[in-house]
Scaffold this motif. Sequence first.
Motif, PDB file in Angstrom:
ATOM      1  N   PRO A 461     -14.547   1.500  -5.708  1.00 48.85           N
ATOM      2  CA  PRO A 461     -13.930   1.659  -4.373  1.00 48.85           C
ATOM      3  C   PRO A 461     -12.860   0.619  -4.068  1.00 48.85           C
ATOM      4  CG  PRO A 461     -16.298   1.973  -4.245  1.00 48.85           C
ATOM      5  CD  PRO A 461     -16.014   1.504  -5.638  1.00 48.85           C
ATOM      6  N   SER A 462     -13.075  -0.611  -4.518  1.00 48.19           N
ATOM      7  CA  SER A 462     -12.085  -1.652  -4.224  1.00 48.19           C
ATOM      8  C   SER A 462     -10.758  -1.381  -4.920  1.00 48.19           C
ATOM      9  CB  SER A 462     -12.629  -3.023  -4.654  1.00 48.19           C
ATOM     10  OG  SER A 462     -12.902  -3.044  -6.051  1.00 48.19           O
ATOM     11  N   GLN A 463     -10.804  -0.838  -6.131  1.00 44.59           N
ATOM     12  CA  GLN A 463      -9.577  -0.513  -6.854  1.00 44.59           C
ATOM     13  C   GLN A 463      -8.972   0.810  -6.364  1.00 44.59           C
ATOM     14  OE1 GLN A 463      -7.791  -2.145  -9.006  1.00 44.59           O
ATOM     15  NE2 GLN A 463      -9.100  -3.889  -9.429  1.00 44.59           N
ATOM     16  N   ARG A 464      -9.827   1.759  -6.040  1.00 46.21           N
ATOM     17  CA  ARG A 464      -9.320   3.061  -5.603  1.00 46.21           C
ATOM     18  C   ARG A 464      -8.622   2.956  -4.246  1.00 46.21           C
ATOM     19  NH1 ARG A 464     -13.795   5.545  -5.593  1.00 46.21           N
ATOM     20  NH2 ARG A 464     -14.202   5.444  -3.361  1.00 46.21           N
ATOM     21  N   ASP A 465      -9.172   2.139  -3.344  1.00 44.46           N
ATOM     22  CA  ASP A 465      -8.617   2.039  -1.998  1.00 44.46           C
ATOM     23  C   ASP A 465      -7.493   1.009  -1.935  1.00 44.46           C
ATOM     24  OD1 ASP A 465     -10.435   3.941  -1.230  1.00 44.46           O
ATOM     25  OD2 ASP A 465     -11.894   2.498  -0.466  1.00 44.46           O
ATOM     26  N   THR A 466      -6.587   1.088  -2.879  1.00 40.39           N
ATOM     27  CA  THR A 466      -5.372   0.273  -2.861  1.00 40.39           C
ATOM     28  C   THR A 466      -4.179   1.197  -2.671  1.00 40.39           C
ATOM     29  OG1 THR A 466      -5.277   0.380  -5.284  1.00 40.39           O
ATOM     30  CG2 THR A 466      -6.332  -1.554  -4.315  1.00 40.39           C
ATOM     31  N   PRO A 467      -3.105   0.716  -2.049  1.00 38.65           N
ATOM     32  CA  PRO A 467      -1.971   1.614  -1.747  1.00 38.65           C
ATOM     33  C   PRO A 467      -1.414   2.335  -2.964  1.00 38.65           C
ATOM     34  CG  PRO A 467      -1.749  -0.431  -0.526  1.00 38.65           C
ATOM     35  CD  PRO A 467      -2.921  -0.614  -1.448  1.00 38.65           C
ATOM     36  N   TRP A 468      -1.324   1.646  -4.116  1.00 42.91           N
ATOM     37  CA  TRP A 468      -0.730   2.297  -5.286  1.00 42.91           C
ATOM     38  C   TRP A 468      -1.579   3.478  -5.744  1.00 42.91           C
ATOM     39  CZ3 TRP A 468      -1.758   3.652 -10.285  1.00 42.91           C
ATOM     40  CH2 TRP A 468      -0.662   3.962 -11.092  1.00 42.91           C
ATOM     41  N   GLU A 485      -5.740  17.748   2.376  1.00 36.99           N
ATOM     42  CA  GLU A 485      -6.309  16.567   1.739  1.00 36.99           C
ATOM     43  C   GLU A 485      -5.246  15.488   1.511  1.00 36.99           C
ATOM     44  OE1 GLU A 485      -9.417  15.736   1.060  1.00 36.99           O
ATOM     45  OE2 GLU A 485     -10.079  17.590   2.043  1.00 36.99           O
ATOM     46  N   ALA A 486      -4.046  15.927   1.145  1.00 39.87           N
ATOM     47  CA  ALA A 486      -2.966  14.958   0.933  1.00 39.87           C
ATOM     48  C   ALA A 486      -2.661  14.192   2.214  1.00 39.87           C
ATOM     49  CB  ALA A 486      -1.719  15.677   0.434  1.00 39.87           C
ATOM     50  N   GLU A 487      -2.682  14.892   3.351  1.00 42.20           N
ATOM     51  CA  GLU A 487      -2.417  14.221   4.628  1.00 42.20           C
ATOM     52  C   GLU A 487      -3.468  13.155   4.924  1.00 42.20           C
ATOM     53  OE1 GLU A 487      -1.685  15.343   9.347  1.00 42.20           O
ATOM     54  OE2 GLU A 487      -2.785  16.720   8.016  1.00 42.20           O
ATOM     55  N   LYS A 488      -4.735  13.441   4.632  1.00 43.26           N
ATOM     56  CA  LYS A 488      -5.798  12.456   4.862  1.00 43.26           C
ATOM     57  C   LYS A 488      -5.566  11.192   4.031  1.00 43.26           C
ATOM     58  CE  LYS A 488      -9.356  15.942   5.838  1.00 43.26           C
ATOM     59  NZ  LYS A 488     -10.647  16.536   5.362  1.00 43.26           N
ATOM     60  N   ILE A 489      -5.135  11.373   2.789  1.00 41.33           N
ATOM     61  CA  ILE A 489      -4.908  10.220   1.916  1.00 41.33           C
ATOM     62  C   ILE A 489      -3.741   9.370   2.436  1.00 41.33           C
ATOM     63  CG2 ILE A 489      -4.278   9.502  -0.398  1.00 41.33           C
ATOM     64  CD1 ILE A 489      -7.104  10.581  -0.176  1.00 41.33           C
ATOM     65  N   PHE A 490      -2.664  10.027   2.825  1.00 38.17           N
ATOM     66  CA  PHE A 490      -1.513   9.264   3.316  1.00 38.17           C
ATOM     67  C   PHE A 490      -1.815   8.582   4.651  1.00 38.17           C
ATOM     68  CE2 PHE A 490       0.971  11.810   0.254  1.00 38.17           C
ATOM     69  CZ  PHE A 490       1.739  10.794  -0.302  1.00 38.17           C
ATOM     70  N   GLN A 491      -2.640   9.190   5.464  1.00 39.58           N
ATOM     71  CA  GLN A 491      -3.058   8.523   6.698  1.00 39.58           C
ATOM     72  C   GLN A 491      -3.859   7.261   6.386  1.00 39.58           C
ATOM     73  OE1 GLN A 491      -5.199  11.586   8.819  1.00 39.58           O
ATOM     74  NE2 GLN A 491      -3.347  12.401   9.803  1.00 39.58           N
ATOM     75  N   LYS A 492      -4.661   7.330   5.346  1.00 41.34           N
ATOM     76  CA  LYS A 492      -5.428   6.152   4.942  1.00 41.34           C
ATOM     77  C   LYS A 492      -4.509   5.045   4.437  1.00 41.34           C
ATOM     78  CE  LYS A 492      -9.596   4.953   2.334  1.00 41.34           C
ATOM     79  NZ  LYS A 492     -10.666   5.468   1.432  1.00 41.34           N
ATOM     80  N   ILE A 493      -3.464   5.432   3.717  1.00 41.88           N
ATOM     81  CA  ILE A 493      -2.490   4.443   3.245  1.00 41.88           C
ATOM     82  C   ILE A 493      -1.823   3.759   4.430  1.00 41.88           C
ATOM     83  CG2 ILE A 493      -0.316   4.126   1.993  1.00 41.88           C
ATOM     84  CD1 ILE A 493      -1.127   6.464   0.204  1.00 41.88           C
ATOM     85  N   ARG A 494      -1.482   4.532   5.465  1.00 36.81           N
ATOM     86  CA  ARG A 494      -0.848   3.955   6.641  1.00 36.81           C
ATOM     87  C   ARG A 494      -1.785   2.981   7.349  1.00 36.81           C
ATOM     88  NH1 ARG A 494       3.951   3.555   6.751  1.00 36.81           N
ATOM     89  NH2 ARG A 494       3.961   3.452   9.028  1.00 36.81           N
ATOM     90  N   ILE A 496      -4.193   1.171   5.800  1.00 38.12           N
ATOM     91  CA  ILE A 496      -4.344  -0.021   4.954  1.00 38.12           C
ATOM     92  C   ILE A 496      -3.091  -0.871   4.978  1.00 38.12           C
ATOM     93  CG2 ILE A 496      -4.662  -0.801   2.570  1.00 38.12           C
ATOM     94  CD1 ILE A 496      -6.400   1.653   2.107  1.00 38.12           C
ATOM     95  N   ASP A 497      -1.927  -0.222   4.874  1.00 36.57           N
ATOM     96  CA  ASP A 497      -0.657  -0.952   4.812  1.00 36.57           C
ATOM     97  C   ASP A 497       0.379  -0.244   5.681  1.00 36.57           C
ATOM     98  OD1 ASP A 497       1.493  -2.514   4.215  1.00 36.57           O
ATOM     99  OD2 ASP A 497       1.616  -1.983   2.093  1.00 36.57           O
ATOM    100  N   PRO A 498       0.431  -0.589   6.979  1.00 37.19           N
ATOM    101  CA  PRO A 498       1.392   0.069   7.875  1.00 37.19           C
ATOM    102  C   PRO A 498       2.851  -0.251   7.546  1.00 37.19           C
ATOM    103  CG  PRO A 498      -0.335  -1.077   9.107  1.00 37.19           C
ATOM    104  CD  PRO A 498      -0.431  -1.529   7.691  1.00 37.19           C
TER     105      PRO A 498
END
Length: 767
Positions: A461-468, A485-494, A496-498
Amino acid sequence: MSPSIPQPHIITQYRNQIWHSLDNNLISTALFTAERLQAYDPKGVDSVHLLALCYFRDGQIKTAESLTRGWPKHVGCAYIYAQCCLELGGGRQKDGVAALEKCKGQWNGTSSWNKHTDTERRVLPDAASIWCLLGKLYHTDGRQKQSIEAFVQAVKLNPFIWEAFEGLLDTGIKLRVNNIFKQSPEMLAAVVQTNPTSIQEDASASVPSLHLPLKAASENIHQDPFSISTASTIAIKPEPGLFTKLNESISNGLGGGGLDADTPIATRDSHDNMMGIERQVKPPGAPLRKTRAATVDMGSRRGLTSRNAKDINNEVPKRTTSQMTAEAPATRRSTRLLNTKLTSKFVTGGSIADRSGVNAKEREAKKAKAISSRTKTVHIATVAAAEKLGKVRPLPQEAENIDVTMLDAKPLPPPVKQINEKQQEAQLHMLEMFKKLGTGYFALARYSCQEALQVFNSLTPSQRDTPWVLSKIGRAYYEMANYTEAEKIFQKIRQIDPTRTRDMEVYSTLLWHLRKDVELSYLAHELVEVDRLSPAAWCAIGNSFSLQKDHEQALKCFKRATQLDPKLAYAFTLQGHEHVSSEEYDKALVAYRSAVSADSRHYNAWYGLGKVYEKTGKYELSERHFKTAAQINPTNSVLVCCIGMVLEKTKNYKGALAQYDLACKLAPRSALSRFKKARTLMALGNNLAALQELQILKDLAPDEANVHYTLGRLYKTLKDRTNAIKHFTTALHLDPKANQLIKGAMETLEDADMEEDSEVYRLLEHS
């Protein structure tokens, strides 16, 4: 010395200050100091290199390029010059390649991947870094073959250079990721170290007694750099100054067992036990009279050739009285050590003989004559001590001439190579991590999106939940048209790193497909606040205008994005889409071609070119460009379906059916592919197979008017009037705009040979 001559210690002080400033990102200080160094040492090429590096870090690319142009034979200057050529572009890549090739003899074969630490650095680039830069230069210059070769060289030397791996993926070649991220010979050499003492601690297990076969002893002794690879009569000459230590140890009651100063002092019994000697309860008999044995200088640490005892004796220098006096105690100690196990047992010709039974006449003959060629003497005690204790200096003693044949014993193991477990663990950890990420990224680059998702989701989880990683997961869902599903992932990126702007052009296009105008406008506003010069921000603004049907403003935004990053192929493609929406096909072709020039593997641009040619009736060119896009992304069912549509328009129904069938296999739930397949089957007269496809399609898209209209036509052909009326009626309720056309089809149910009403299909497809 003249004060005008630059002094090395002053130059060193300047350089230390410059590197300190660069390491702490004090670029202005570094540049100021580098200019002072250049003025103090104007002829020093290293000073030029540092000044150019400061200019490059400060963003003054043209200045750095101009400064290093005249120093092609210096590796550092050539490297900076090549980097400047890469940044400036405009055909200068060839100049950068030429500069690196001129000094290839200096950097080829160098390696410093494991020599950079928190406290150390290597100023000049090594071969792996330069190969990676060459790969980039070749790639931007369009020389793909040379680019691949350069990137391959880089990852061979250093698999941790991720940019080289990305470069290989950009070329589109097939590769085996497992063969890239593995330990190279240099990596193995870095973790393996020779540690003979670790094995010698267990020497007693390998040498339980002095019963060593002479042949085996001679074969194993030569592996020790301080032993002799011969079975001749050997005695070891002590090093100068060692007799003083021996005399001191003798006076302390150590029995002449002189050792190095750093060796723990042991009693005679304990010393014998360490050397694997079993002492006899019965005291030994009187020592034999000794003959002068040959001495061999071991100081050179080289292997010696076998010589007979007579030749060696002739080379023995005369000893002084003091030396003979000093050697006497050591000799007695040697006799005791040597005879403890062999006191009453000497093996002579296969029989056991008591030492006291040695013929006096034979002893006199040995004293008068040289040892016969069959007599072989090995200083066993000394060799055992050296093998067991790992000491450089052997015991200073003369070997006794004993006619023995040593019996079975286990051979001494050679010094082993011990692995630094911590360093090995660190290397394997990084290689395994890079291998996983590389496998997932390689699958995504080949558009095997499902495989890429499996690899990325297998990370911790620590490696997966990185912006890259999350951006690659989001991209995989986007390519699969799973926009939710893609939208959920990009929302998570925002979350983690706005402040992240990279890959946000994909997120903005995703929101465009979902028709989320508010979210898209908010994203564009956020990106502009983070970095108004970010190309992704201008792409988001353009997509927002495009969703509002303001194509002119959208085009301005996309053009601004390409000005900020001429290599962003996606921005050129978005320009082309806007031109197609405005039916400006010539401008669209220019935009799509610009995208292909920026990235030859950008399949969206090839798809755009195919679409323009299809709309302009150039079906042959359209098919060619669609196939090129499908070769890049072979898992995209839309591209395969587009090829089928072009073939269908050229009346090649069998070829179209093959493409539609492949598209259905790639995406079983694709309504477009299955609908096109059903219509092609109807055109070929295979109505039953078409009915099966349409029934599946009805379950996938129950609210599509076009599906029900086609079913009505098919049932009419099959003379099933009831089902035909049913589906025509459903289509009429779903799309009232086609009221008159559908009613006209229902009124002609009695006409068995009714032809396809193209106007109805055109209306339904755009409803």
